[in-house]
Write a protein that holds these residues in place. Structure first.
Motif, PDB file in Angstrom:
ATOM      1  N   UNK A  11      -2.992  64.312   7.400  1.00  0.00           N
ATOM      2  CA  UNK A  11      -1.715  64.994   7.180  1.00  0.00           C
ATOM      3  C   UNK A  11      -1.307  64.888   5.719  1.00  0.00           C
ATOM      4  N   UNK A  12      -0.821  66.000   5.169  1.00  0.00           N
ATOM      5  CA  UNK A  12      -0.285  66.006   3.821  1.00  0.00           C
ATOM      6  C   UNK A  12       1.160  66.479   3.874  1.00  0.00           C
ATOM      7  N   UNK A  13       2.053  65.805   3.140  1.00  0.00           N
ATOM      8  CA  UNK A  13       3.485  66.099   3.161  1.00  0.00           C
ATOM      9  C   UNK A  13       3.972  66.271   1.735  1.00  0.00           C
ATOM     10  N   UNK A  14       4.455  67.471   1.401  1.00  0.00           N
ATOM     11  CA  UNK A  14       4.968  67.751   0.055  1.00  0.00           C
ATOM     12  C   UNK A  14       5.936  68.911   0.145  1.00  0.00           C
ATOM     13  N   UNK A  15       7.119  68.794  -0.503  1.00  0.00           N
ATOM     14  CA  UNK A  15       8.130  69.852  -0.418  1.00  0.00           C
ATOM     15  C   UNK A  15       7.821  71.027  -1.326  1.00  0.00           C
ATOM     16  N   UNK A  39      -0.326  70.252   7.575  1.00  0.00           N
ATOM     17  CA  UNK A  39       0.528  70.318   6.401  1.00  0.00           C
ATOM     18  C   UNK A  39       1.992  70.322   6.824  1.00  0.00           C
ATOM     19  N   UNK A  40       2.839  69.563   6.112  1.00  0.00           N
ATOM     20  CA  UNK A  40       4.284  69.585   6.341  1.00  0.00           C
ATOM     21  C   UNK A  40       4.985  69.597   4.994  1.00  0.00           C
ATOM     22  N   UNK A  41       6.216  70.178   4.958  1.00  0.00           N
ATOM     23  CA  UNK A  41       6.907  70.347   3.680  1.00  0.00           C
ATOM     24  C   UNK A  41       8.183  69.518   3.581  1.00  0.00           C
ATOM     25  N   UNK A  42       8.358  68.566   4.492  1.00  0.00           N
ATOM     26  CA  UNK A  42       9.474  67.622   4.394  1.00  0.00           C
ATOM     27  C   UNK A  42       9.184  66.427   5.283  1.00  0.00           C
ATOM     28  N   UNK A  43       9.892  65.324   5.011  1.00  0.00           N
ATOM     29  CA  UNK A  43       9.709  64.143   5.832  1.00  0.00           C
ATOM     30  C   UNK A  43      10.084  64.355   7.290  1.00  0.00           C
ATOM     31  N   UNK A  44      11.279  64.927   7.587  1.00  0.00           N
ATOM     32  CA  UNK A  44      11.643  65.176   8.983  1.00  0.00           C
ATOM     33  C   UNK A  44      10.649  66.082   9.710  1.00  0.00           C
ATOM     34  N   UNK A  45      10.176  67.129   9.020  1.00  0.00           N
ATOM     35  CA  UNK A  45       9.195  68.029   9.636  1.00  0.00           C
ATOM     36  C   UNK A  45       7.902  67.280   9.950  1.00  0.00           C
ATOM     37  N   UNK A  46       7.482  66.404   9.030  1.00  0.00           N
ATOM     38  CA  UNK A  46       6.253  65.646   9.240  1.00  0.00           C
ATOM     39  C   UNK A  46       6.404  64.647  10.381  1.00  0.00           C
ATOM     40  N   UNK A  47       7.581  64.010  10.484  1.00  0.00           N
ATOM     41  CA  UNK A  47       7.806  63.065  11.582  1.00  0.00           C
ATOM     42  C   UNK A  47       7.752  63.771  12.934  1.00  0.00           C
ATOM     43  N   UNK A  48       8.333  64.974  12.998  1.00  0.00           N
ATOM     44  CA  UNK A  48       8.291  65.737  14.237  1.00  0.00           C
ATOM     45  C   UNK A  48       6.850  66.103  14.591  1.00  0.00           C
ATOM     46  N   UNK A  65       1.681  61.482   1.330  1.00  0.00           N
ATOM     47  CA  UNK A  65       3.058  61.964   1.208  1.00  0.00           C
ATOM     48  C   UNK A  65       3.504  61.931  -0.240  1.00  0.00           C
ATOM     49  N   UNK A  66       4.210  63.004  -0.648  1.00  0.00           N
ATOM     50  CA  UNK A  66       4.780  63.060  -1.992  1.00  0.00           C
ATOM     51  C   UNK A  66       5.964  62.100  -2.081  1.00  0.00           C
ATOM     52  N   UNK A  67       6.175  61.520  -3.254  1.00  0.00           N
ATOM     53  CA  UNK A  67       7.297  60.601  -3.406  1.00  0.00           C
ATOM     54  C   UNK A  67       8.623  61.346  -3.524  1.00  0.00           C
ATOM     55  N   UNK A  68       8.710  62.317  -4.412  1.00  0.00           N
ATOM     56  CA  UNK A  68       9.983  63.003  -4.668  1.00  0.00           C
ATOM     57  C   UNK A  68      10.157  64.169  -3.700  1.00  0.00           C
ATOM     58  N   UNK A  69      10.890  63.923  -2.616  1.00  0.00           N
ATOM     59  CA  UNK A  69      11.217  64.972  -1.656  1.00  0.00           C
ATOM     60  C   UNK A  69      12.694  64.869  -1.298  1.00  0.00           C
TER      61      UNK A  69
END
Length: 556
Positions: A11-15, A39-48, A65-69
């Motif tokens: 999984x990759x997470x970046x806004x 792929x997810x574009x926010x922390x809440x979306x990735x958690x879901x 996961x990206x740090x600055x989101x």
């Protein structure tokens, strides 16, 4: 017809949609055949998404996961992701300016790696990190955690010892307190009573009542019996020095067996994080380093025997014979002593009675969850104590370092001192010592003495972890090899006195640098007199000992 097994997920997470697509593209190019890229574009979306994957039974191997989101930064997300996908390995994507945040994530949230943007070329900067994450996940992250069940209660010293043995040998287990309904039900089903704890229920349902380490090891599939009675090389001790010897010995064609009394890793294996070991810029836990070294030794064909206590060493002609506590023996052309050191006991009233019941030696990471909200005391001022303070600060309400000396600078690395200074719930008390421990059935109170004023203060304590120096415990070698007044084994130049070789030395040459007073017996790591007490030097001596073993064997 059996349904196909779901591919593990990366999984990759970046806004930033562009960055998110680029990461997913590079991951798919390298790993797409064996892994599903999500792929997810926010922390809440990735958690879901993680929750849905968990419900569908799809394993998650790694999360980047990206740090600055917005809404939730990468550290906050990865901390919550641990609860949803506890076995997934975690890495933080960050810009150079946020390196401090990445280091904080490693220290406080147990992130495995961080990656700087941009990661071009991925073959050099992205794929090696993901390869390491995937390798670790495959080795330890996909095993079922409920194969072994441990029944006991928190303040049983024997139960702590069993759980610590399993954890240090990387055997997954689930712990049930017999003070809770499910644990009590399992205890009854096992036909056991509270006096029988710990009760170990193995995968086939067989209960072991108050088992020894050897019985636990055998039941869990750990190797306890050698396949041969003669080897090229016997390595005694499974810390960094012993593992180094096993890796280099086996990789260079020597029939090698490593014998460990409890668990590979030694004191280093109990460290929550080692940050100054060459080649691990993000740091590495002692357990991770140990697991990699053990698997590396096994890959080259070394045998690893666990829960075998060596009680004697004897030279019989050209053979070097090792005797175990049960009376059995194995022999080899050469031996490497790498038994390391053990923490010295804290000599204060009440401590011995409460050991394993709130008082622990070493980091005892298995106790961390039980320390939540408690006041934890750590005794010692060296790196091991500092690493424990950082680790337990994530769980305890407060952590107090009790240091006999005037400051930490004389005994602790500066990087650790700076970390500790930046943690709000860690307090350092210098010129202070523990003079008594008390409690009903478990540790409840410590009495601390200010060494300057002599004032004694009673403080409430949930747990105390002791790191106060080391003893080699080499009494079993008395009369076999030369030792110094503290019990450390003398080698090489230290054996030459007034130009004379050690008494009884039979060869027409001086002992090699790491060779003991018996030819063919070599010493590596902390147990060697005048050694540098560092993981890197122990590994180096373990490798060097094998080179000298080859030189010795060529003489035979």
């Amino acid at each position: 017809m059996t349904a196909p097994t779901a591919k593990p997920v990366l999984m990759t997470v970046d806004d930033d949609p562009g960055v998110s697509r680029a990461v997913a593209r590079d991951l798919r190019r390298r790993y797409g055949q064996d892994y599903r890229i999500v792929r997810a574009e926010s922390g809440p979306e990735a958690l879901e998404a993680l929750r849905e994957l968990t419900l569908r039974g799809e394993p998650v191997a790694a999360i980047l996961a990206d740090y600055r989101m917005p809404e939730m930064n990468g550290i906050e997300f990865l901390e919550q992701a641990m609860d949803v996908a506890p076995h997934a390995r975690r890495a933080l994507l960050t810009a150079y300016a946020d390196t401090d945040a990445a280091i904080q994530a490693i220290n406080l949230v147990d992130v495995d790696h961080y990656l700087l943007k941009p990661w071009d070329p991925p073959e050099e900067k992205l794929y090696p990190v993901v390869d390491a994450l995937v390798e670790t996940w495959r080795a330890v992250g996909i095993r079922p955690v409920d194969e072994i069940r441990v029944l006991g209660h928190r303040w049983s010293a024997e139960c702590f010892a069993a759980r610590d043995f399993l954890a240090r040998n990387s055997v997954p287990y689930r712990y049930y307190s017999i003070d809770e309904p499910e644990g009590a039900r399992l205890l009854e089903a096992a036909g056991a009573t509270p006096e029988d704890v710990p009760v170990i229920v193995i995968a086939d349902g067989t209960p072991l009542l108050s088992p020894t380490d050897a019985e636990i090891a055998s039941a869990c599939g750990l190797t306890t019996d050698p396949v041969s009675d003669f080897y090229d090389l016997i390595v005694i001790g499974g810390g960094p020095a012993g593992l180094g010897s096993a890796v280099y010995g086996a990789s260079e064609g020597l029939r090698t067996v490593l014998v460990e009394r409890q668990a590979t890793g030694g004191q280093a294996g109990q460290s929550s994080r080692i940050e100054n070991y060459l080649g691990f810029p993000d740091g590495v836990s002692g357990a991770q380093l140990t697991d990699r070294a053990r698997r590396q030794a096994a890959k080259f064909g070394a045998e690893v025997l666990t829960a075998r206590d060596v009680v004697a060493l004897e030279a019989r002609g050209s053979a070097r014979v090792v005797r175990f506590g049960d009376g059995s023996e194995i022999a080899a052309h050469a031996v490497v002593l790498a038994t390391g050191v053990s923490y010295r006991s804290l000599d204060a009233p009440g401590v011995a009675d409460l050991t394993g019941r709130g008082v622990f030696y070493g980091s005892a990471a298995t106790e961390a969850p039980g320390c939540r909200g408690e006041d934890v005391y750590i005794v010692g001022g060296a790196n091991s104590a500092g690493q424990a303070a950082v680790f337990f600060s994530r769980h305890a309400a407060t952590v107090t370092l009790v240091v006999r000396g005037a400051s930490l600078e004389a005994s602790m690395s500066s990087y650790l001192i700076k970390q500790i200074e930046g943690i709000d719930n860690v307090v350092v008390r210098t010129r202070c010592e523990v003079v008594e421990a008390t409690g009903e059935g478990h540790l409840q109170t410590l009495r601390l003495c200010d060494r300057d004023s002599g004032t004694v203060e009673a403080v409430k304590a949930g747990s105390m972890f002791v790191f106060i120096g080391a003893a080699p415990r080499t009494d079993w070698l008395d009369g076999v090899v030369q030792r110094d007044e503290r019990g450390f084994v003398r080698t090489g130049p230290d054996l030459i006195v007034d130009g004379q070789r050690p008494p009884g030395w039979p060869l027409d040459r001086d002992p090699y640098h790491l060779e003991a007073s018996v030819p063919g017996v070599f010493v590596a790591g902390d147990v060697r007199a005048e050694s540098v007490k560092r993981v890197a030097s122990a590994v180096g001596e373990g490798a060097m000992a094998v080179t000298l073993v080859h030189r010795y064997l060529a003489e035979q």
